[in-house]
Design a protein around this motif. Structure first.
Motif, PDB file in Angstrom:
ATOM      1  N   GLU A  52      -5.701 -33.568  61.585  1.00 25.73           N
ATOM      2  CA  GLU A  52      -5.824 -32.549  62.623  1.00 25.73           C
ATOM      3  C   GLU A  52      -7.095 -32.769  63.447  1.00 25.73           C
ATOM      4  O   GLU A  52      -7.088 -32.621  64.674  1.00 25.73           O
ATOM      5  CB  GLU A  52      -5.845 -31.157  61.983  1.00 25.73           C
ATOM      6  N   ARG A  81      -8.561 -35.668  63.873  1.00 29.83           N
ATOM      7  CA  ARG A  81      -8.373 -36.852  64.687  1.00 29.83           C
ATOM      8  C   ARG A  81      -7.578 -36.520  65.940  1.00 29.83           C
ATOM      9  O   ARG A  81      -7.897 -36.985  67.041  1.00 29.83           O
ATOM     10  CB  ARG A  81      -7.655 -37.936  63.883  1.00 29.83           C
ATOM     11  N   GLN A  82      -6.545 -35.699  65.765  1.00 25.81           N
ATOM     12  CA  GLN A  82      -5.754 -35.298  66.920  1.00 25.81           C
ATOM     13  C   GLN A  82      -6.592 -34.507  67.915  1.00 25.81           C
ATOM     14  O   GLN A  82      -6.456 -34.670  69.131  1.00 25.81           O
ATOM     15  CB  GLN A  82      -4.554 -34.457  66.472  1.00 25.81           C
ATOM     16  N   PHE A  83      -7.473 -33.646  67.392  1.00 25.13           N
ATOM     17  CA  PHE A  83      -8.339 -32.862  68.279  1.00 25.13           C
ATOM     18  C   PHE A  83      -9.231 -33.782  69.110  1.00 25.13           C
ATOM     19  O   PHE A  83      -9.332 -33.647  70.333  1.00 25.13           O
ATOM     20  CB  PHE A  83      -9.206 -31.898  67.473  1.00 25.13           C
ATOM     21  N   TRP A  84      -9.891 -34.713  68.449  1.00 25.06           N
ATOM     22  CA  TRP A  84     -10.813 -35.583  69.165  1.00 25.06           C
ATOM     23  C   TRP A  84     -10.077 -36.545  70.094  1.00 25.06           C
ATOM     24  O   TRP A  84     -10.598 -36.887  71.172  1.00 25.06           O
ATOM     25  CB  TRP A  84     -11.694 -36.357  68.177  1.00 25.06           C
ATOM     26  N   PHE A  85      -8.889 -36.932  69.715  1.00 23.28           N
ATOM     27  CA  PHE A  85      -8.121 -37.798  70.607  1.00 23.28           C
ATOM     28  C   PHE A  85      -7.714 -37.034  71.865  1.00 23.28           C
ATOM     29  O   PHE A  85      -7.794 -37.562  72.979  1.00 23.28           O
ATOM     30  CB  PHE A  85      -6.889 -38.345  69.885  1.00 23.28           C
ATOM     31  N   ARG A  86      -7.295 -35.778  71.697  1.00 23.76           N
ATOM     32  CA  ARG A  86      -6.930 -34.960  72.868  1.00 23.76           C
ATOM     33  C   ARG A  86      -8.159 -34.711  73.737  1.00 23.76           C
ATOM     34  O   ARG A  86      -8.087 -34.770  74.973  1.00 23.76           O
ATOM     35  CB  ARG A  86      -6.325 -33.641  72.417  1.00 23.76           C
ATOM     36  N   ALA A  87      -9.294 -34.406  73.084  1.00 21.05           N
ATOM     37  CA  ALA A  87     -10.521 -34.154  73.845  1.00 21.05           C
ATOM     38  C   ALA A  87     -10.940 -35.401  74.611  1.00 21.05           C
ATOM     39  O   ALA A  87     -11.332 -35.330  75.789  1.00 21.05           O
ATOM     40  CB  ALA A  87     -11.633 -33.705  72.904  1.00 21.05           C
ATOM     41  N   SER A 106      -8.975 -37.895  75.532  1.00 25.00           N
ATOM     42  CA  SER A 106      -7.986 -38.149  76.580  1.00 25.00           C
ATOM     43  C   SER A 106      -8.229 -37.247  77.784  1.00 25.00           C
ATOM     44  O   SER A 106      -8.121 -37.687  78.944  1.00 25.00           O
ATOM     45  CB  SER A 106      -6.569 -37.928  76.041  1.00 25.00           C
ATOM     46  N   GLN A 107      -8.557 -35.975  77.517  1.00 23.65           N
ATOM     47  CA  GLN A 107      -8.845 -35.049  78.605  1.00 23.65           C
ATOM     48  C   GLN A 107     -10.090 -35.482  79.376  1.00 23.65           C
ATOM     49  O   GLN A 107     -10.123 -35.443  80.608  1.00 23.65           O
ATOM     50  CB  GLN A 107      -9.034 -33.637  78.047  1.00 23.65           C
ATOM     51  N   ASP A 117      -1.473 -44.450  64.905  1.00 27.68           N
ATOM     52  CA  ASP A 117      -0.363 -43.501  65.064  1.00 27.68           C
ATOM     53  C   ASP A 117       0.977 -44.238  64.984  1.00 27.68           C
ATOM     54  O   ASP A 117       1.937 -43.752  64.367  1.00 27.68           O
ATOM     55  CB  ASP A 117      -0.471 -42.769  66.402  1.00 27.68           C
TER      56      ASP A 117
END
Length: 626
Positions: A445, A447-453, A455-456, A496
């Motif tokens: 979770e 990792r997904q947060f930091w990847f989204r951040a 990417s943004q 992923d």
């Protein structure tokens, strides 16, 4: 009051109100006499009252602002209550002698003199004007009933203290005599020594009596006002901790403390005992006192006062303001900031509190603005009080504090606002690398947060046409951080795909990243490239190699299984032969790449980079492909 001797009653209450102009006016309406007729006013009394009236001038009381709002020249302040002239001192001694004779006569009288209705008022006036002793402690006035309340006692004690000023001392004079009698040191020069001692005795009494002596209820009977001051030294927050508030809001005890120059204890007590309103009052009063140059400490004659107590008193005003600011921040972060910057002389403390305000409210836009398309930060509340460079430094410090507190997301947002993109990339790279090979739901979770951040951030700040991030990195010599960021973003996609068993896509992406050798001749080049990687990538590289080998092994197995149908039914055709040859060729390529990967892993000394069995697992996967 209109009868025989009624002037003494009027004169007493004028003195009690501190209005010597009114007292002088009353005396001018009555004749004076040099006789010992107690119903008349002695000339020495008129003299001292007249001189005190001249000191008062146009003020409401003789205790008013002697500078008249700083409009009166300082040279006119050479004569004051705390620095009496020689004629005034002489007149006061004359009245003091008259008081002593009156006391003696009163003690010897058993009849008419004691029964005169004005007798106690005359004695009290002579005591106050002569300064021989306080009317609150005079034995001749013990039964007079003139000192009935706490206010009466304090007024009488402080009036007497002022009368002890020695105008003959060269140590005190001019405007310097107008300040507080004492501060946090020994207090007072030679001319004010007796005044200081009198105030110190009063302060000791007030502290000994404690809140329960002054408050009408017993809610704080067991509390000590000094505890609130000590509480500050331990980093406590003042205001509103008591379930039951005293009816006075703490002022019944605070006023005697203020009168005896126990400023720190008074403000701390009001803030603690008075709840939210008390905190508001104490903070504002403390700010006003600070602006006026009043030292917010407890007056003491002890020059060697406890260092810890002095330190806690010095912390009091900043903590009062910080506590009140904290009470506002949930409603209005901008207003909370306005109070913090009132402590402009507490540079480090103010910046620490601003950082706290940022992190606790998360009002980053209100306080620090937003990043514009050109990379600049829009003006916000902080910019009204700090320079652009100072705001950036505050944001960076707040980001570092957020990291130490385990709040990297807040840190990232603050670093963006600060314009410190190098530090931001270091943070994002570190977090992306930390959760690259997530194995638990919690880590996945994150990792997904930091990847989204990430990417943004990429979409907003690294979009086509926006070059301010690259420019900032280039100026700081940190372009490699941007390259590491791109690599880690691709590695997240690679892992992923492995997680989703998209082995072909994962292997193609790994090949495109060119991290692993494809031929023997590339081995040295790839080893050098590995050593040039950022440390955060090198620390997790064993996971990259292992996952690459797993992808290769799955592709080998899938390819080998697909070759089983090439000669189905025992019929061999040219197409089948060509297909089988292609499969065998690809299997050989996989075996070659696997052998190269094992060699590469051995040369990297992977067990020292990660868990000890990484190399063993890679080798085993390669053997499975034989």
């Amino acid at each position: 009051a209109e009868g025989r001797g009624g002037v003494w009653l009027k004169l007493f209450y004028c003195l009690r109100c501190g209005d010597l102009v009114a007292a002088n006016s009353i005396l001018q309406q009555f004749g004076t006499t040099s006789s010992e007729d107690m119903s008349h006013v002695d000339q020495s009394v008129s003299n001292i009252v007249s001189q005190l009236a001249q000191l008062q001038q146009t003020q409401e009381t003789i205790f008013g602002d002697s500078t008249s709002g700083n409009t009166r020249p300082a040279q006119l302040l050479a004569s004051s209550l705390l620095c009496p002239t020689q004629p005034m001192s002489h007149a006061r001694r004359t009245v003091s002698d008259l008081y002593q004779r009156t006391k003696t006569r009163s003690s010897q009288s058993v009849g008419a003199a004691m029964e005169e209705p004005f007798h106690h008022y005359r004695t009290a006036c002579l005591a106050m004007l002569g300064g021989a002793e306080s009317i609150s402690e005079a034995s001749a006035l013990a039964s007079s009933g003139l000192v009935k309340t706490v206010e009466d006692y304090l007024y009488a004690s402080l009036w007497h203290a002022i009368c002890l000023a020695d105008g003959g001392s060269s140590a005190v004079g001019g405007a310097g005599a107008l300040g507080a009698v004492g501060g946090m040191g020994a207090g007072g020069g030679g001319g004010l020594r007796k005044v200081s001692e009198a105030v110190a005795r009063l302060s000791v009494l007030v502290n000994q009596w404690g809140p329960s002596y002054f408050e009408q209820d017993d809610a704080h009977a067991s509390g000590s006002a000094s505890d609130a001051v000590a509480y500050v030294a331990q980093g406590g927050t003042l205001g509103g901790h008591n379930e039951k508030l005293p009816s006075s809001g703490g002022w019944a005890y605070a006023l005697p403390l203020l009168a005896s120059q126990q400023y720190a204890t008074a403000l701390a007590y009001v803030a603690e005992a008075g709840g939210g309103l008390g905190l508001l009052q104490a903070a504002h009063l403390g700010v006003v006192m600070g602006v006026a140059g009043v030292s917010i400490g407890d007056f003491s004659l002890d020059g060697g006062a406890d260092a810890g107590k002095i330190e806690s008193q010095l912390k009091l005003l900043p903590m009062l303001v910080a506590s009140y600011s904290a009470s506002l921040q949930g409603v209005d972060a901008g207003a909370a900031l306005k109070y913090l910057v009132l402590l402009s002389d507490k540079g480090k403390f103010v910046k620490e509190q601003v950082q706290r305000l940022l992190l606790e409210t998360h009002q980053f836009t209100t306080l620090a603005g937003t990043i514009q398309p050109d990379g600049s930060r829009s003006p916000a509340a902080l910019d009204a009080y700090f320079s652009k460079k100072q705001v950036s430094a505050i944001l960076v410090d707040a980001a570092q504090h957020a990291m130490r507190a385990g709040k990297p997301a807040d840190a990232a947002e603050l670093l963006v606002l600060s314009g410190r993109f190098g530090a931001l990339f270091e943070l994002m790279n570190r977090e992306l690398a930390s959760y690259l090979n997530a194995t638990t739901p919690e880590d996945f979770e994150k990792r997904q947060f930091w990847f989204r951040a990430a990417s943004q951030f990429h979409a907003i700040h690294l979009a086509s046409g926006r070059t301010y991030v690259q420019t900032a990195l280039d100026d700081d010599g940190n372009l490699s951080l941007g390259n590491t960021f791109q690599l880690l973003m691709n590695l997240v996609v690679f892992f992923d795909r492995c997680r989703e068993q998209q082995w072909e896509g994962a292997w193609v992406l790994m090949d495109n990243l060119q991290l692993l050798p494809k031929t023997e001749s590339e081995m040295t080049v790839k080893l050098e490239a590995f050593r040039a990687l950022d440390n955060c990538v090198r620390r997790v590289f064993h996971h990259v190699v292992l996952s690459a080998m797993e992808a290769l092994c799955h592709l080998f197995r899938t390819t080998k299984q697909s070759g089983g149908g090439a000669v189905a039914g025992g019929v061999v055709s040219n197409n089948n032969v060509n297909q089988q040859n292609a499969i065998d060729q690809r299997l050989d390529e996989f075996r070659t790449r696997a052998r190269l990967l094992v060699t590469f892993a051995r040369l990297l000394n992977l067990p020292s980079l990660g868990d000890g069995d990484t190399y063993v697992r890679i080798s085993q996967l390669e053997k499975n492909m034989m």
